[in-house]
Design a protein around this motif. Structure first.
Motif, PDB file in Angstrom:
ATOM      1  N   ALA A   1       8.920   8.308 -19.368  1.00 33.86           N
ATOM      2  CA  ALA A   1       9.272   7.769 -20.813  1.00 33.86           C
ATOM      3  C   ALA A   1      10.015   6.426 -20.910  1.00 33.86           C
ATOM      4  CB  ALA A   1       9.822   8.907 -21.505  1.00 33.86           C
ATOM      5  N   ASP A   2      11.311   6.419 -20.079  1.00 35.29           N
ATOM      6  CA  ASP A   2      11.795   5.381 -20.067  1.00 35.29           C
ATOM      7  C   ASP A   2      11.099   3.856 -19.798  1.00 35.29           C
ATOM      8  OD1 ASP A   2      14.096   6.665 -20.572  1.00 35.29           O
ATOM      9  OD2 ASP A   2      14.684   6.987 -18.800  1.00 35.29           O
ATOM     10  N   LEU A   3      10.462   4.236 -18.664  1.00 35.13           N
ATOM     11  CA  LEU A   3       9.369   2.929 -18.236  1.00 35.13           C
ATOM     12  C   LEU A   3       8.527   2.630 -19.054  1.00 35.13           C
ATOM     13  CD1 LEU A   3       8.176   1.156 -15.895  1.00 35.13           C
ATOM     14  CD2 LEU A   3       6.724   2.810 -15.435  1.00 35.13           C
ATOM     15  N   GLN A   4       7.843   3.642 -19.928  1.00 36.31           N
ATOM     16  CA  GLN A   4       6.835   3.063 -21.186  1.00 36.31           C
ATOM     17  C   GLN A   4       7.815   2.553 -21.942  1.00 36.31           C
ATOM     18  OE1 GLN A   4       4.304   6.345 -22.069  1.00 36.31           O
ATOM     19  NE2 GLN A   4       4.409   5.583 -24.324  1.00 36.31           N
ATOM     20  N   HIS A   5       8.987   2.781 -22.507  1.00 32.93           N
ATOM     21  CA  HIS A   5       9.673   2.100 -23.259  1.00 32.93           C
ATOM     22  C   HIS A   5      10.058   0.492 -22.887  1.00 32.93           C
ATOM     23  CE1 HIS A   5      12.888   1.705 -26.538  1.00 32.93           C
ATOM     24  NE2 HIS A   5      13.678   1.263 -25.508  1.00 32.93           N
ATOM     25  N   LEU A   6      10.343   0.628 -21.758  1.00 34.43           N
ATOM     26  CA  LEU A   6      10.877  -0.743 -21.032  1.00 34.43           C
ATOM     27  C   LEU A   6       9.705  -1.892 -21.227  1.00 34.43           C
ATOM     28  CD1 LEU A   6      12.828  -2.687 -19.621  1.00 34.43           C
ATOM     29  CD2 LEU A   6      12.367  -1.662 -17.512  1.00 34.43           C
ATOM     30  N   LEU A   7       8.536  -1.165 -20.867  1.00 36.84           N
ATOM     31  CA  LEU A   7       7.114  -1.967 -20.880  1.00 36.84           C
ATOM     32  C   LEU A   7       7.074  -2.314 -22.410  1.00 36.84           C
ATOM     33  CD1 LEU A   7       4.763   0.181 -18.554  1.00 36.84           C
ATOM     34  CD2 LEU A   7       5.739  -2.432 -18.224  1.00 36.84           C
TER      35      LEU A   7
ATOM     36  N   PRO B   1       0.784  -1.186  -0.013  1.00 42.17           N
ATOM     37  CA  PRO B   1      -0.136   0.107  -0.127  1.00 42.17           C
ATOM     38  C   PRO B   1       0.796   1.284   0.120  1.00 42.17           C
ATOM     39  CG  PRO B   1      -0.847  -1.601   1.443  1.00 42.17           C
ATOM     40  CD  PRO B   1       0.424  -2.057   0.966  1.00 42.17           C
ATOM     41  N   ASN B   2       0.371   2.275  -0.697  1.00 36.32           N
ATOM     42  CA  ASN B   2       0.842   3.523  -0.572  1.00 36.32           C
ATOM     43  C   ASN B   2       2.309   3.760  -1.204  1.00 36.32           C
ATOM     44  OD1 ASN B   2      -0.466   6.143   0.095  1.00 36.32           O
ATOM     45  ND2 ASN B   2       0.936   6.276   2.032  1.00 36.32           N
ATOM     46  N   VAL B   3       2.617   2.923  -2.185  1.00 37.99           N
ATOM     47  CA  VAL B   3       3.872   3.298  -3.018  1.00 37.99           C
ATOM     48  C   VAL B   3       3.678   4.027  -4.275  1.00 37.99           C
ATOM     49  CG1 VAL B   3       4.821   1.086  -2.006  1.00 37.99           C
ATOM     50  CG2 VAL B   3       3.649   1.045  -4.171  1.00 37.99           C
ATOM     51  N   GLY B   4       2.284   4.433  -4.360  1.00 35.86           N
ATOM     52  CA  GLY B   4       2.153   5.514  -5.708  1.00 35.86           C
ATOM     53  C   GLY B   4       1.396   4.681  -6.958  1.00 35.86           C
ATOM     54  N   LYS B   5       0.890   3.656  -6.938  1.00 36.28           N
ATOM     55  CA  LYS B   5       0.337   2.914  -7.932  1.00 36.28           C
ATOM     56  C   LYS B   5      -0.835   3.541  -8.606  1.00 36.28           C
ATOM     57  CE  LYS B   5      -0.824  -0.617  -5.439  1.00 36.28           C
ATOM     58  NZ  LYS B   5      -0.227  -0.464  -4.235  1.00 36.28           N
ATOM     59  N   SER B   6      -1.591   4.226  -7.852  1.00 38.36           N
ATOM     60  CA  SER B   6      -2.615   4.879  -8.482  1.00 38.36           C
ATOM     61  C   SER B   6      -2.131   6.320  -9.277  1.00 38.36           C
ATOM     62  CB  SER B   6      -3.999   5.166  -7.742  1.00 38.36           C
ATOM     63  OG  SER B   6      -4.299   4.072  -7.189  1.00 38.36           O
ATOM     64  N   THR B   7      -1.212   6.929  -8.589  1.00 40.41           N
ATOM     65  CA  THR B   7      -0.702   8.255  -8.998  1.00 40.41           C
ATOM     66  C   THR B   7      -0.014   7.854 -10.467  1.00 40.41           C
ATOM     67  OG1 THR B   7      -0.398   9.088  -6.874  1.00 40.41           O
ATOM     68  CG2 THR B   7       0.940  10.140  -8.672  1.00 40.41           C
ATOM     69  N   LEU B   8       0.694   6.508 -10.477  1.00 40.59           N
ATOM     70  CA  LEU B   8       1.515   6.418 -11.865  1.00 40.59           C
ATOM     71  C   LEU B   8       0.595   6.050 -12.704  1.00 40.59           C
ATOM     72  CD1 LEU B   8       3.812   5.175 -12.972  1.00 40.59           C
ATOM     73  CD2 LEU B   8       3.620   3.049 -12.020  1.00 40.59           C
ATOM     74  N   MET B   9      -0.499   5.206 -12.487  1.00 42.19           N
ATOM     75  CA  MET B   9      -1.557   4.709 -13.645  1.00 42.19           C
ATOM     76  C   MET B   9      -2.058   6.292 -14.242  1.00 42.19           C
ATOM     77  SD  MET B   9      -4.501   2.186 -13.904  1.00 42.19           S
ATOM     78  CE  MET B   9      -5.612   2.866 -12.669  1.00 42.19           C
ATOM     79  N   ASN B  10      -2.386   7.154 -13.289  1.00 38.34           N
ATOM     80  CA  ASN B  10      -2.955   8.422 -13.743  1.00 38.34           C
ATOM     81  C   ASN B  10      -2.025   9.029 -14.734  1.00 38.34           C
ATOM     82  OD1 ASN B  10      -5.605   7.905 -12.400  1.00 38.34           O
ATOM     83  ND2 ASN B  10      -4.952   9.132 -10.639  1.00 38.34           N
ATOM     84  N   HIS B  11      -0.859   9.013 -14.191  1.00 38.19           N
ATOM     85  CA  HIS B  11       0.245   9.906 -15.020  1.00 38.19           C
ATOM     86  C   HIS B  11       0.223   9.138 -16.194  1.00 38.19           C
ATOM     87  CE1 HIS B  11       3.588  12.841 -14.505  1.00 38.19           C
ATOM     88  NE2 HIS B  11       3.462  12.775 -15.659  1.00 38.19           N
ATOM     89  N   LEU B  12       0.402   7.849 -16.533  1.00 32.91           N
ATOM     90  CA  LEU B  12       0.720   7.361 -17.772  1.00 32.91           C
ATOM     91  C   LEU B  12      -0.266   7.421 -18.607  1.00 32.91           C
ATOM     92  CD1 LEU B  12       2.256   3.923 -15.993  1.00 32.91           C
ATOM     93  CD2 LEU B  12       3.472   5.595 -17.698  1.00 32.91           C
ATOM     94  N   VAL B  13      -1.859   7.324 -18.140  1.00 31.27           N
ATOM     95  CA  VAL B  13      -2.753   7.327 -19.092  1.00 31.27           C
ATOM     96  C   VAL B  13      -3.134   8.836 -19.455  1.00 31.27           C
ATOM     97  CG1 VAL B  13      -3.708   5.129 -18.423  1.00 31.27           C
ATOM     98  CG2 VAL B  13      -4.659   7.138 -17.575  1.00 31.27           C
ATOM     99  N   GLY B  14      -2.617   9.714 -18.515  1.00 35.08           N
ATOM    100  CA  GLY B  14      -2.783  11.115 -18.735  1.00 35.08           C
ATOM    101  C   GLY B  14      -4.189  11.858 -18.425  1.00 35.08           C
TER     102      GLY B  14
END
Length: 312
Positions: free
Chosen positions: A175-181, A29-42
């Motif tokens: 951007a690096d994370l998206q490229h890695l995925l 919990p609370n490691v920033g998963k939801s914040t990450l998804m929001n940022h990735l999908v815009g």
């Protein structure tokens, strides 16, 4: 205004070199998963707050580019459950491991590797799904960054997991994370129309926006004891009318939510209404009610009524 499943358009044919797949975002919990998804999908499709264990449902966020369509599956934080609701949430998070193409294991790299992270790593080490280790909160590391990174890199190397460092809050390294995925995805079709950013219906997002404000504005035992039900949505040319019920377990929690002369409920409604207006791109009238259902988190029947069940 977000495009929702009830307004789906045609799904196009993907070109030969197009990639697609499902990426499960897991972690404690609370490691920033939801914040990450929001940022990735815009778009803001998952609620965030300083309170741990915010996410309750397996929420999908959809990122479509010219090269790929990545469906991010945000999951509840994996923790030791203390009630029936907690058991359902953790079970759903664990099941997500085997139902996605890639697991993005997110950790808080601003603090040392701990027992919670090791527990999640142990679960993932037994799974057949490929894992990428994501070191979030890079912007908060400070002068201890080299030492902190070393412990997480050692974990990644021991499991032969690729890793990436980023900040979901500032966008650093995404951007690096998206490229890695992208490099780990296989060729595949469009699963959703390119304009769609979530597969959840509008009512679900509305309920989550109300719950987010409760998480942000109330205290102590209240945040984790609430369930939100959108009772009715009526649309007129002037505005969208939303009627929602907030369920709590005790009368003391109801008193905190209502506040002196209704002040807290008014503030929750005001803040949630502002977020809803962004969601529907128009004026919103929001009416909130508070009711008591003792020990609803321990009742399997009531959990089902509120939409909490172990997912397939």
């Amino acid at each position: 205004m977000l495009d929702f499943p009830e307004t789906l358009t045609a799904i196009p044919q993907a070109p030969p070199d197009f990639k697609s797949g499902f990426v499960g975002i897991l972690g404690r919990p609370n490691v920033g998963k939801s914040t990450l998804m929001n940022h990735l999908v815009g778009e803001k499709i998952a609620i965030t707050s300083p309170v741990s264990q915010t996410t309750r449902n397996r929420l999908r966020g959809i990122l479509t580019t010219e090269q790929a369509q990545i469906i991010f599956v945000d999951t509840p934080g994996i923790h030791r459950p203390h009630h029936e609701l907690g058991k359902v949430l953790v079970k759903n998070a664990e099941r997500a491991i085997n139902s996605v193409d890639i697991v993005l294991f997110v950790v808080d790299s601003a603090v040392p590797l701990g027992g919670g992270d090791r527990y999640v790593a142990e679960l993932l080490s037994r799974a057949k799904t490929p894992v990428i280790l994501g070191l979030n909160k890079a912007d908060q590391q400070g002068k201890d960054a080299p030492e902190l990174d070393q412990t997480y890199q050692a974990l990644a190397e021991a499991q032969a997991w690729p890793w990436c460092k980023f900040s979901a809050l500032t966008g650093q390294g995404l951007a690096d994370l998206q490229h890695l995925l992208l490099t780990h995805l296989e060729p595949g079709p469009y699963y959703y129309p390119p304009s769609l950013v979530t597969d959840q219906p509008e009512r679900f997002i509305m309920a989550e926006l109300i719950r987010e404000q409760i998480l942000l504005l109330t205290r102590q035992e209240v945040p984790h004891s609430v369930a939100i039900t959108i009772e009715k949505v009526e649309e007129t040319p002037e505005r969208t009318h939303v009627f929602a019920a907030i369920t709590v377990e005790r009368s003391s929690q109801k008193g905190i939510l209502i506040g002196k002369e209704g002040s807290m409920l008014k503030e929750i409604g005001r803040a949630a209404r502002q977020q809803m207006q962004k969601l529907v791109d128009g004026a919103v009238f929001l009416k909130l009610f508070v009711k008591i259902e003792p020990k609803w988190r321990q009742s399997r029947q009531q959990l089902l009524e509120f939409g909490y069940r172990v997912e397939d």
